[in-house]
Enzyme design. Structure first.
Site, PDB file in Angstrom:
ATOM      1  N   ARG A  48      11.672  -5.700   4.834  1.00 55.20           N
ATOM      2  CA  ARG A  48      11.454  -4.263   4.582  1.00 55.20           C
ATOM      3  C   ARG A  48      12.437  -3.400   5.393  1.00 55.20           C
ATOM      4  O   ARG A  48      12.707  -3.674   6.558  1.00 55.20           O
ATOM      5  CB  ARG A  48      10.026  -3.870   4.967  1.00 55.20           C
ATOM      6  CG  ARG A  48       9.799  -2.364   4.882  1.00 55.20           C
ATOM      7  CD  ARG A  48       8.344  -1.985   4.903  1.00 55.20           C
ATOM      8  NE  ARG A  48       7.672  -2.369   6.130  1.00 55.20           N
ATOM      9  CZ  ARG A  48       6.380  -2.171   6.346  1.00 55.20           C
ATOM     10  NH1 ARG A  48       5.637  -1.629   5.409  1.00 55.20           N
ATOM     11  NH2 ARG A  48       5.828  -2.552   7.474  1.00 55.20           N
ATOM     12  N   ARG A  67      -0.412  -9.372  13.181  1.00 53.93           N
ATOM     13  CA  ARG A  67      -1.036  -8.338  12.330  1.00 53.93           C
ATOM     14  C   ARG A  67      -1.876  -9.006  11.238  1.00 53.93           C
ATOM     15  O   ARG A  67      -2.956  -8.519  10.884  1.00 53.93           O
ATOM     16  CB  ARG A  67       0.045  -7.459  11.691  1.00 53.93           C
ATOM     17  CG  ARG A  67       0.687  -6.514  12.698  1.00 53.93           C
ATOM     18  CD  ARG A  67       2.006  -5.958  12.206  1.00 53.93           C
ATOM     19  NE  ARG A  67       1.900  -5.118  11.036  1.00 53.93           N
ATOM     20  CZ  ARG A  67       2.944  -4.805  10.250  1.00 53.93           C
ATOM     21  NH1 ARG A  67       4.142  -5.292  10.500  1.00 53.93           N
ATOM     22  NH2 ARG A  67       2.760  -4.029   9.214  1.00 53.93           N
ATOM     23  N   ARG A  96     -10.156   0.392   8.568  1.00 56.76           N
ATOM     24  CA  ARG A  96      -9.625  -0.932   8.880  1.00 56.76           C
ATOM     25  C   ARG A  96     -10.634  -1.788   9.616  1.00 56.76           C
ATOM     26  O   ARG A  96     -10.354  -2.950   9.925  1.00 56.76           O
ATOM     27  CB  ARG A  96      -8.419  -0.757   9.770  1.00 56.76           C
ATOM     28  CG  ARG A  96      -7.213  -1.493   9.255  1.00 56.76           C
ATOM     29  CD  ARG A  96      -6.032  -0.740   9.717  1.00 56.76           C
ATOM     30  NE  ARG A  96      -4.871  -1.519   9.802  1.00 56.76           N
ATOM     31  CZ  ARG A  96      -3.708  -1.076   9.321  1.00 56.76           C
ATOM     32  NH1 ARG A  96      -3.637   0.073   8.704  1.00 56.76           N
ATOM     33  NH2 ARG A  96      -2.648  -1.792   9.472  1.00 56.76           N
ATOM     34  N   ARG A 127      11.186  -1.616  11.045  1.00 54.60           N
ATOM     35  CA  ARG A 127      10.109  -1.263  11.972  1.00 54.60           C
ATOM     36  C   ARG A 127      10.006  -2.302  13.089  1.00 54.60           C
ATOM     37  O   ARG A 127      10.184  -3.488  12.849  1.00 54.60           O
ATOM     38  CB  ARG A 127       8.780  -1.201  11.202  1.00 54.60           C
ATOM     39  CG  ARG A 127       8.348   0.208  10.886  1.00 54.60           C
ATOM     40  CD  ARG A 127       7.220   0.292   9.921  1.00 54.60           C
ATOM     41  NE  ARG A 127       6.001  -0.429  10.279  1.00 54.60           N
ATOM     42  CZ  ARG A 127       4.878  -0.377   9.576  1.00 54.60           C
ATOM     43  NH1 ARG A 127       4.817   0.363   8.484  1.00 54.60           N
ATOM     44  NH2 ARG A 127       3.815  -1.065   9.942  1.00 54.60           N
ATOM     45  N   LYS A 171       0.837  -1.210   0.000  1.00 52.10           N
ATOM     46  CA  LYS A 171       0.000   0.000   0.000  1.00 52.10           C
ATOM     47  C   LYS A 171       0.873   1.263   0.000  1.00 52.10           C
ATOM     48  O   LYS A 171       0.657   2.175  -0.791  1.00 52.10           O
ATOM     49  CB  LYS A 171      -0.940   0.009   1.216  1.00 52.10           C
ATOM     50  CG  LYS A 171      -1.879  -1.204   1.253  1.00 52.10           C
ATOM     51  CD  LYS A 171      -2.836  -1.162   2.431  1.00 52.10           C
ATOM     52  CE  LYS A 171      -2.177  -1.271   3.779  1.00 52.10           C
ATOM     53  NZ  LYS A 171      -1.514  -2.567   4.044  1.00 52.10           N
TER      54      LYS A 171
HETATM   55  P1  AP5 Z   1       4.811  -1.620   1.827  1.00 49.27           P
HETATM   56  O1  AP5 Z   1       4.455  -0.795   0.640  1.00 49.27           O
HETATM   57  O2  AP5 Z   1       5.614  -0.978   2.923  1.00 49.27           O
HETATM   58  O3  AP5 Z   1       3.511  -2.372   2.409  1.00 49.27           O
HETATM   59  P2  AP5 Z   1       2.237  -1.805   3.166  1.00 49.27           P
HETATM   60  O4  AP5 Z   1       1.040  -2.492   2.585  1.00 49.27           O
HETATM   61  O5  AP5 Z   1       2.223  -0.306   3.161  1.00 49.27           O
HETATM   62  O6  AP5 Z   1       2.534  -2.400   4.599  1.00 49.27           O
HETATM   63  P3  AP5 Z   1       2.411  -1.790   6.065  1.00 49.27           P
HETATM   64  O7  AP5 Z   1       3.114  -2.752   6.966  1.00 49.27           O
HETATM   65  O8  AP5 Z   1       2.878  -0.366   6.131  1.00 49.27           O
HETATM   66  O9  AP5 Z   1       0.907  -1.849   6.270  1.00 49.27           O
HETATM   67  P4  AP5 Z   1       0.166  -1.994   7.565  1.00 49.27           P
HETATM   68  O10 AP5 Z   1      -1.199  -1.807   7.051  1.00 49.27           O
HETATM   69  O11 AP5 Z   1       0.351  -3.166   8.401  1.00 49.27           O
HETATM   70  O12 AP5 Z   1       0.866  -0.899   8.501  1.00 49.27           O
HETATM   71  P5  AP5 Z   1       0.410   0.542   8.960  1.00 49.27           P
HETATM   72  O13 AP5 Z   1       1.607   1.388   9.017  1.00 49.27           O
HETATM   73  O14 AP5 Z   1      -0.794   0.998   8.203  1.00 49.27           O
HETATM   74  O15 AP5 Z   1       5.617  -2.920   1.281  1.00 49.27           O
HETATM   75  C1  AP5 Z   1       6.120  -3.900   2.174  1.00 49.27           C
HETATM   76  C2  AP5 Z   1       7.494  -4.401   1.667  1.00 49.27           C
HETATM   77  O16 AP5 Z   1       7.308  -5.121   0.453  1.00 49.27           O
HETATM   78  C3  AP5 Z   1       8.489  -3.275   1.340  1.00 49.27           C
HETATM   79  O17 AP5 Z   1       9.773  -3.711   1.707  1.00 49.27           O
HETATM   80  C4  AP5 Z   1       8.396  -3.111  -0.183  1.00 49.27           C
HETATM   81  O18 AP5 Z   1       9.622  -2.673  -0.757  1.00 49.27           O
HETATM   82  C5  AP5 Z   1       8.050  -4.527  -0.617  1.00 49.27           C
HETATM   83  N1  AP5 Z   1       7.141  -4.549  -1.786  1.00 49.27           N
HETATM   84  C6  AP5 Z   1       6.036  -3.773  -1.992  1.00 49.27           C
HETATM   85  N2  AP5 Z   1       5.429  -4.140  -3.134  1.00 49.27           N
HETATM   86  C7  AP5 Z   1       6.156  -5.183  -3.652  1.00 49.27           C
HETATM   87  C8  AP5 Z   1       6.022  -6.004  -4.817  1.00 49.27           C
HETATM   88  N3  AP5 Z   1       4.994  -5.829  -5.682  1.00 49.27           N
HETATM   89  N4  AP5 Z   1       6.929  -6.991  -5.004  1.00 49.27           N
HETATM   90  C9  AP5 Z   1       7.972  -7.191  -4.126  1.00 49.27           C
HETATM   91  N5  AP5 Z   1       8.146  -6.434  -3.007  1.00 49.27           N
HETATM   92  C10 AP5 Z   1       7.241  -5.454  -2.778  1.00 49.27           C
HETATM   93  O19 AP5 Z   1      -0.123   0.219  10.449  1.00 49.27           O
HETATM   94  C11 AP5 Z   1       0.744  -0.071  11.520  1.00 49.27           C
HETATM   95  C12 AP5 Z   1      -0.053  -0.176  12.807  1.00 49.27           C
HETATM   96  O20 AP5 Z   1      -0.717   1.077  13.101  1.00 49.27           O
HETATM   97  C13 AP5 Z   1      -1.192  -1.216  12.813  1.00 49.27           C
HETATM   98  O21 AP5 Z   1      -0.734  -2.510  13.129  1.00 49.27           O
HETATM   99  C14 AP5 Z   1      -2.133  -0.633  13.895  1.00 49.27           C
HETATM  100  O22 AP5 Z   1      -1.663  -0.901  15.196  1.00 49.27           O
HETATM  101  C15 AP5 Z   1      -2.016   0.871  13.657  1.00 49.27           C
HETATM  102  N6  AP5 Z   1      -3.034   1.382  12.715  1.00 49.27           N
HETATM  103  C16 AP5 Z   1      -2.804   1.958  11.502  1.00 49.27           C
HETATM  104  N7  AP5 Z   1      -3.961   2.317  10.928  1.00 49.27           N
HETATM  105  C17 AP5 Z   1      -4.945   1.945  11.766  1.00 49.27           C
HETATM  106  C18 AP5 Z   1      -6.372   2.027  11.715  1.00 49.27           C
HETATM  107  N8  AP5 Z   1      -7.022   2.557  10.662  1.00 49.27           N
HETATM  108  N9  AP5 Z   1      -7.085   1.532  12.772  1.00 49.27           N
HETATM  109  C19 AP5 Z   1      -6.458   1.007  13.841  1.00 49.27           C
HETATM  110  N10 AP5 Z   1      -5.118   0.891  13.947  1.00 49.27           N
HETATM  111  C20 AP5 Z   1      -4.361   1.361  12.915  1.00 49.27           C
END
Ligand code: AP5
Length: 213
Positions: free
Chosen positions: A127, A171, A88, A160, A13
């Site tokens: 990552r 997660r 979410r 991270r 994402k």
């Molecule tokens: P990346 O693009 O970083 O993936 P992502 O989908 O953004 O993953 P996140 O871990 O950031 O998502 P998340 O939803 O768990 O975390 P968030 O920060 O929102 O790609 C991942 C890796 O793969 C990278 O190394 C990249 O280079 C590689 N890659 C990407 N595409 C690729 C491809 N096509 N092929 C090969 N490699 C690839 O949330 C963190 C925490 O915050 C949650 O656990 C929760 O506690 C809290 N939180 C956030 N939002 C909410 C909400 N709305 N409600 C409640 N709690 C929340």
């Protein structure tokens, strides 16, 4: 463009959001980034959110919804926005609909990035993120030219805290239980667009571009 990026942790994402926001000149709103910034600055919200984030659980809906009410009213959202990590839960999705209704607008689409659990574990455990500009790397799929150093700004790359395998698994469980119901939610509204996110980043960019032209 008012878009939701849906998908499990590690689906790509953040990686795709970086491309889309430049292409369409829209605000990129990542709830994870906002929360991590609050944790770093030790704000009240950050202190409340930290325990949930460290264990891979969702931060309570009321905190997230009030944070997003403020964010969506910022002037940079006037040209459209890209929601990354929100909504979410079904409660958050209902709250979003109400917030946007009050602003007399709505979302155009919810793009679902589909990947398997094993791909998620492989992507997240490799990552690395720049501590200065936030650029996203992967030790195998998108390595930086100099080990541990950002190609864009020279900042240091870090892992991270929630990208340890045990936390990644929890997660994923939280995603399947609390976030996956949104797939049906947006399908029933005719807004869901599925993208095969197992493909390379560049192919996923092309697949998303095909949706929006
Ligand atoms: P990346 O693009 O970083 O993936 P992502 O989908 O953004 O993953 P996140 O871990 O950031 O998502 P998340 O939803 O768990 O975390 P968030 O920060 O929102 O790609 C991942 C890796 O793969 C990278 O190394 C990249 O280079 C590689 N890659 C990407 N595409 C690729 C491809 N096509 N092929 C090969 N490699 C690839 O949330 C963190 C925490 O915050 C949650 O656990 C929760 O506690 C809290 N939180 C956030 N939002 C909410 C909400 N709305 N409600 C409640 N709690 C929340």
């Amino acid at each position: 463009m008012r878009l939701i990026l849906l998908g499990p942790p590690g689906a790509g994402k953040g990686t795709q959001a970086d491309v889309i926001k430049k292409k369409y000149n829209v605000a990129h709103i990542s709830t994870g980034d906002i929360l991590r910034e609050n944790v770093r600055s030790e704000t009240r919200l950050g202190l409340q959110a930290k325990t949930y984030m460290d264990s891979g659980k969702l931060v309570p809906d009321d905190l997230i919804i009030s944070m997003m009410k403020d964010r969506l009213q910022q002037p940079d959202c006037g040209n459209g926005f890209l929601l990354d990590g929100f909504p979410r839960t079904v409660s958050q999705a209902d709250a979003l609909e109400q917030m946007l209704g009050e602003l007399e607008t709505g979302v155009n689409a919810a793009v679902l990035l589909e990947v398997s659990d094993e791909t998620v574990v492989e992507r997240l455990s490799g990552r690395r993120i720049c501590d200065s500009c936030g650029a996203i790397y992967h030790i195998r799929f998108r390595p930086s030219s100099v080990n541990g150093q950002c190609d864009k700004c020279g900042g240091s790359l870090y892992q991270r805290d929630d990208d340890k395998e045990s936390v990644i698994r929890s997660r994923l469980a939280v995603y399947h239980e609390q976030t996956a119901p949104l797939i049906k939610y947006y399908e029933e509204k005719g807004l869901l667009r599925r993208v095969d996110a197992e493909k390379s980043s560049d192919s996923v960019v092309r697949l998303i571009a095909e949706i929006f032209g």
